[in-house]
Design a protein around this motif. Sequence first.
Motif, PDB file in Angstrom:
ATOM      1  N   TYR A 194     -21.771 -48.862 -44.078  1.00 52.35           N
ATOM      2  CA  TYR A 194     -22.814 -48.884 -45.104  1.00 52.35           C
ATOM      3  C   TYR A 194     -22.278 -48.984 -46.537  1.00 52.35           C
ATOM      4  O   TYR A 194     -23.029 -49.345 -47.434  1.00 52.35           O
ATOM      5  CB  TYR A 194     -23.680 -47.623 -44.990  1.00 52.35           C
ATOM      6  CG  TYR A 194     -24.562 -47.607 -43.767  1.00 52.35           C
ATOM      7  CD1 TYR A 194     -25.736 -48.360 -43.708  1.00 52.35           C
ATOM      8  CD2 TYR A 194     -24.226 -46.843 -42.650  1.00 52.35           C
ATOM      9  CE1 TYR A 194     -26.543 -48.338 -42.588  1.00 52.35           C
ATOM     10  CE2 TYR A 194     -25.024 -46.822 -41.521  1.00 52.35           C
ATOM     11  CZ  TYR A 194     -26.183 -47.573 -41.499  1.00 52.35           C
ATOM     12  OH  TYR A 194     -26.986 -47.561 -40.384  1.00 52.35           O
ATOM     13  N   LYS A 195     -21.025 -48.655 -46.759  1.00 52.74           N
ATOM     14  CA  LYS A 195     -20.527 -48.622 -48.133  1.00 52.74           C
ATOM     15  C   LYS A 195     -20.544 -49.999 -48.792  1.00 52.74           C
ATOM     16  O   LYS A 195     -20.701 -50.118 -50.012  1.00 52.74           O
ATOM     17  CB  LYS A 195     -19.123 -48.037 -48.178  1.00 52.74           C
ATOM     18  CG  LYS A 195     -18.064 -48.859 -47.459  1.00 52.74           C
ATOM     19  CD  LYS A 195     -16.701 -48.194 -47.564  1.00 52.74           C
ATOM     20  CE  LYS A 195     -15.632 -49.021 -46.863  1.00 52.74           C
ATOM     21  NZ  LYS A 195     -14.293 -48.387 -46.966  1.00 52.74           N
ATOM     22  N   ASP A 196     -20.390 -51.053 -48.004  1.00 59.04           N
ATOM     23  CA  ASP A 196     -20.425 -52.413 -48.543  1.00 59.04           C
ATOM     24  C   ASP A 196     -21.811 -53.036 -48.462  1.00 59.04           C
ATOM     25  O   ASP A 196     -22.055 -54.089 -49.054  1.00 59.04           O
ATOM     26  CB  ASP A 196     -19.426 -53.302 -47.792  1.00 59.04           C
ATOM     27  CG  ASP A 196     -17.992 -52.828 -47.964  1.00 59.04           C
ATOM     28  OD1 ASP A 196     -17.660 -52.339 -49.073  1.00 59.04           O
ATOM     29  OD2 ASP A 196     -17.208 -52.927 -47.002  1.00 59.04           O
ATOM     30  N   PHE A 217     -23.358 -40.852 -43.893  1.00 62.49           N
ATOM     31  CA  PHE A 217     -22.153 -40.256 -44.475  1.00 62.49           C
ATOM     32  C   PHE A 217     -21.261 -39.567 -43.449  1.00 62.49           C
ATOM     33  O   PHE A 217     -20.043 -39.514 -43.631  1.00 62.49           O
ATOM     34  CB  PHE A 217     -22.539 -39.269 -45.575  1.00 62.49           C
ATOM     35  CG  PHE A 217     -23.139 -39.929 -46.778  1.00 62.49           C
ATOM     36  CD1 PHE A 217     -22.376 -40.736 -47.607  1.00 62.49           C
ATOM     37  CD2 PHE A 217     -24.484 -39.771 -47.086  1.00 62.49           C
ATOM     38  CE1 PHE A 217     -22.925 -41.364 -48.718  1.00 62.49           C
ATOM     39  CE2 PHE A 217     -25.048 -40.385 -48.194  1.00 62.49           C
ATOM     40  CZ  PHE A 217     -24.263 -41.184 -49.013  1.00 62.49           C
ATOM     41  N   TRP A 268     -20.154 -44.363 -42.556  1.00 62.82           N
ATOM     42  CA  TRP A 268     -20.030 -44.759 -43.962  1.00 62.82           C
ATOM     43  C   TRP A 268     -19.273 -46.070 -44.115  1.00 62.82           C
ATOM     44  O   TRP A 268     -19.563 -46.864 -45.010  1.00 62.82           O
ATOM     45  CB  TRP A 268     -19.334 -43.658 -44.750  1.00 62.82           C
ATOM     46  CG  TRP A 268     -19.083 -44.001 -46.189  1.00 62.82           C
ATOM     47  CD1 TRP A 268     -17.895 -44.059 -46.829  1.00 62.82           C
ATOM     48  CD2 TRP A 268     -20.073 -44.358 -47.170  1.00 62.82           C
ATOM     49  NE1 TRP A 268     -18.062 -44.416 -48.152  1.00 62.82           N
ATOM     50  CE2 TRP A 268     -19.392 -44.608 -48.382  1.00 62.82           C
ATOM     51  CE3 TRP A 268     -21.464 -44.486 -47.134  1.00 62.82           C
ATOM     52  CZ2 TRP A 268     -20.055 -44.973 -49.542  1.00 62.82           C
ATOM     53  CZ3 TRP A 268     -22.128 -44.867 -48.299  1.00 62.82           C
ATOM     54  CH2 TRP A 268     -21.424 -45.103 -49.476  1.00 62.82           C
ATOM     55  N   ALA A 269     -18.319 -46.339 -43.240  1.00 64.89           N
ATOM     56  CA  ALA A 269     -17.544 -47.576 -43.332  1.00 64.89           C
ATOM     57  C   ALA A 269     -18.434 -48.811 -43.248  1.00 64.89           C
ATOM     58  O   ALA A 269     -18.168 -49.830 -43.888  1.00 64.89           O
ATOM     59  CB  ALA A 269     -16.483 -47.610 -42.232  1.00 64.89           C
ATOM     60  N   PRO A 274     -25.118 -51.104 -48.919  1.00 66.40           N
ATOM     61  CA  PRO A 274     -25.937 -49.886 -49.081  1.00 66.40           C
ATOM     62  C   PRO A 274     -27.419 -50.121 -48.831  1.00 66.40           C
ATOM     63  O   PRO A 274     -28.133 -49.167 -48.492  1.00 66.40           O
ATOM     64  CB  PRO A 274     -25.659 -49.473 -50.536  1.00 66.40           C
ATOM     65  CG  PRO A 274     -25.163 -50.716 -51.204  1.00 66.40           C
ATOM     66  CD  PRO A 274     -24.422 -51.476 -50.159  1.00 66.40           C
TER      67      PRO A 274
END
Length: 365
Positions: A83-85, A76, A80-81, A87
């Motif tokens: 891992y957000k797609d 985070f 995050w850029a 997870p």
Amino acid sequence: MSLLSAILWTANPILAEIGPLTLRWYGLLFMSGFVVGTFILGHVYKSEKVSPRWVDVITIYVLLGTVLGARLGHVFFYDWASYKDQPWEILKIWHGGLASHGATIGIIFAVWLFSRNNKFDWLWTLDRIVLVVAVGGALIRIGNLMNSEIVGRPTDVPWAFVFPRDVEHLQEATTSLVPAGSVAVQRTRESDGQVRFDSQPVGATIVPGTEIAVPRHPTQIYESLFCVVLFVLLYGMWNRTKERTPRGQLFGLFVVLLFSFRFLVEFLKEDQVAFEQNMSLNMGQWLSVPLIFVGLWVVWRAGKDPQNPYGYAPATWKKLRPQPLLPLAPASRCCIIPSRARNDMKKPRSQPRAGLFLSLSNPGG
């Protein structure tokens, strides 16, 4: 700085390969912090007459808090850029990616959970656990050194390190002149997909376009040594007062000193992620600021709760409850009994007693 004054660091991050298993220096040093920590915490608990059986329990809490907090902190705060797609990639902790600020938050939460479940005072527990965290921090930074990661900026100090394995910060020679102590790095991909790095010292001149590793600040060693100094300081303070240590003092001081140093040493580090390049302060510095203020507040409040100045553990709570300012006589000699109540005391037990007994005995017992 001469060529011999730069330390060429080519340590292999892999300690051993046993079949499909790979043992890395970082993992060994990470877990060593918890092993050493159990001995330190066991000594502390025994000195304060707290059952050593709690050491294993809190170690499990702190281990889980450290790993989960460090991993989520990296996700985070830094990446995050990515891992957000995807997870599910968060679970692949063996791919790397741990953040010390996240670990700090995770440890604080884990200690709160342990204290709530087992009737310990939260700050009392934190005051003792920071001794372990300081040792663990020193070992983890050596693990970063073995990985050739979290490197410093280029420098010409005599103790500079050259990290040819740190391919993220290799520089391309733009002229024939290069910093003294630099090495040329050649990367080749082998049949198994692994990348092999070969390095060789260069003279005063080099062919432009060659990838080179230049001397840098060994910031991992700076932070590791600071953690050792911090442990010595905090242990000395605890050893002087032990169970009379003001509640929150060690924890607050640990947070203030550790993250103040972290804030300063970040000026000597390379950026960890791309988005930090245009920031006046990097992410590590911004995350350190609120923790420093939290630590200052805890230090200011340390030991000022008149009802609980030292904190407590289950075996020490009764012994350390604050004593009254003035000595009190036994309850049997300090009862104010209204006259009607004295008359009622002479009545048979079957009749209800009237009156009010006001006892001045110490409620702590």
